[in-house]
Design an enzyme around this catalytic site. Sequence first.
Site, PDB file in Angstrom:
ATOM      1  N   HIS A  43      49.896  46.577  36.927  1.00  0.00           N
ATOM      2  CA  HIS A  43      50.073  47.978  36.506  1.00  0.00           C
ATOM      3  C   HIS A  43      50.526  48.089  35.053  1.00  0.00           C
ATOM      4  CE1 HIS A  43      49.644  49.313  40.658  1.00  0.00           C
ATOM      5  NE2 HIS A  43      50.385  48.282  40.976  1.00  0.00           N
ATOM      6  N   SER A  73      54.801  48.290  41.847  1.00  0.00           N
ATOM      7  CA  SER A  73      53.670  49.138  42.219  1.00  0.00           C
ATOM      8  C   SER A  73      54.061  50.399  42.981  1.00  0.00           C
ATOM      9  CB  SER A  73      52.642  48.336  43.022  1.00  0.00           C
ATOM     10  OG  SER A  73      53.260  47.708  44.121  1.00  0.00           O
ATOM     11  N   LYS A  97      42.489  48.128  38.181  1.00  0.00           N
ATOM     12  CA  LYS A  97      43.360  49.293  37.960  1.00  0.00           C
ATOM     13  C   LYS A  97      42.970  49.970  36.643  1.00  0.00           C
ATOM     14  CE  LYS A  97      46.268  47.832  41.533  1.00  0.00           C
ATOM     15  NZ  LYS A  97      47.233  46.884  42.038  1.00  0.00           N
TER      16      LYS A  97
HETATM   17  C1  LIG Z   1      47.157  46.079  43.176  1.00  0.00           C
HETATM   18  C2  LIG Z   1      48.041  44.946  42.874  1.00  0.00           C
HETATM   19  C3  LIG Z   1      47.580  43.648  42.932  1.00  0.00           C
HETATM   20  C4  LIG Z   1      46.236  43.297  43.503  1.00  0.00           C
HETATM   21  O1  LIG Z   1      45.204  43.623  42.654  1.00  0.00           O
HETATM   22  P1  LIG Z   1      43.744  43.856  43.264  1.00  0.00           P
HETATM   23  O2  LIG Z   1      42.847  43.609  42.124  1.00  0.00           O
HETATM   24  O3  LIG Z   1      43.714  45.246  43.779  1.00  0.00           O
HETATM   25  O4  LIG Z   1      43.570  42.850  44.364  1.00  0.00           O
HETATM   26  C5  LIG Z   1      48.405  42.640  42.490  1.00  0.00           C
HETATM   27  N1  LIG Z   1      49.657  42.903  42.060  1.00  0.00           N
HETATM   28  C6  LIG Z   1      50.147  44.144  42.032  1.00  0.00           C
HETATM   29  C7  LIG Z   1      51.531  44.367  41.525  1.00  0.00           C
HETATM   30  C8  LIG Z   1      49.363  45.206  42.450  1.00  0.00           C
HETATM   31  O5  LIG Z   1      49.859  46.441  42.469  1.00  0.00           O
END
Ligand SMILES: *Cc1c(COP(=O)(O)O)cnc(C)c1O
Length: 412
Positions: A210, A182, A241
């Site tokens: 992602h 991330s 996302k």
């Molecule tokens: C953002 C993220 C999450 C968490 O997802 P949310 O729906 O925002 O709680 C999990 N894993 C990774 C790698 C992330 O970047």
Amino acid sequence: MPDPFAWIDDEAATRAERGLTRSLVPFAGSSPEQLDAGGRSFVAFAANDYLGLAGDPRVAEAACDAARRYGWGGAASPLVAGWRTPHHELAEALAAFEQTEAVALFPTGFAANQGAIAALVGPEDAVYLDRLNHACLIAGARVSRATIRVYPHSDADRLEDLLKRDAGRFRRTLIATDSVFSMDGDLAPLRDVVDLADRFGAMLLVDEAHGTGVFGPAGRGAAAELGVAERVPVRVGTLSKALGSIGGFVAGSRRLVDRLINHAPTLIYSTSLPPAAAAAALTSLEILQAEPWRREKVRGLATELRSALRAAGLTVGGADASPIVPLIIGPADMTLAASESLRGHGLLVPAIRPPTVPAGTSRLRISLSAAHETRHIERLTRLLIETARASHWPALANDSGLTDPVQSADDP
Ligand SMILES: *Cc1c(COP(=O)(O)O)cnc(C)c1O
């Protein structure tokens, strides 16, 4: 009596001295790429809205429709009375998209990872984590009380050594990794990781937070891009996302999903998503499949930006087409100054500092979206190069120097 919370002030002062204080800024604006604050407008490179769907009117309309039809709140755990028609429809559509038997929904991606790990391993087991995994994978491993083994970032050889050394010592083993990291935008060595999971009989969880929507054929994720999706039995995704909504999911076999429904604490003991959030995500999933240009556009912009910054001698990480573009600066204070300077020019690019990233690797995390245009990228590139020239970023020390900035006529 002394104030039992006085330690908070002491720690806050230390944090401030190091330039690590964070705070919340309320933004107005109609999409994550166009934000307003203090009477000014900003072009933002700060969201994980890769396909530009968080601000899409069709997605908002789907949420409004569902809120009128089902009410707003989820109101109960999915196991009690919180599993409503939109949740069921979304789970079916996600399973078809992921080409798996079933999908379990969670309140967030964080909850999906944490809950899945806690449902799969316990104190007699071991979990293997990449050092740069997202905090929620670490949280899940801790909550499970399994033995935690951390391997250096993307180092499959080291993972193999650890698995060899531990052979026979634990009841069950689980390897858990981000597919796209991330804060770095690079891909995990998933081909090697699936081979290791097979060889050592380990369970494997891959977090495609992602990856979904951006990588792979039809946007099925980084594991699909690397040709190993069918060999990843526990695939975690987020709805927050590329899908522009809120919520998380785990895709896999029916027996895996039944296990999660019965044993994942974050599914059992938390209220279900608002039905409207599920309906919004379902609409996004349909748009994602009907409009492949979104994926192609954001990947094209990412490739363009990376090559322009690299040509100028800047230190940029991540896979070529990855919309997470980290520009490594080094010290936290310089990174914050760069972010503030860009902000003065109407661009929002967040400074990412420890503890989110290791000390000495503070960076600007540029996040691209299909809602951005080439002229935004050109302006960003030019301002980044100007900022770099005016500063003396340690990450530049070994480079040959900066070349001419990209020229753009149409500044907003
Ligand atoms: C953002 C993220 C999450 C968490 O997802 P949310 O729906 O925002 O709680 C999990 N894993 C990774 C790698 C992330 O970047």
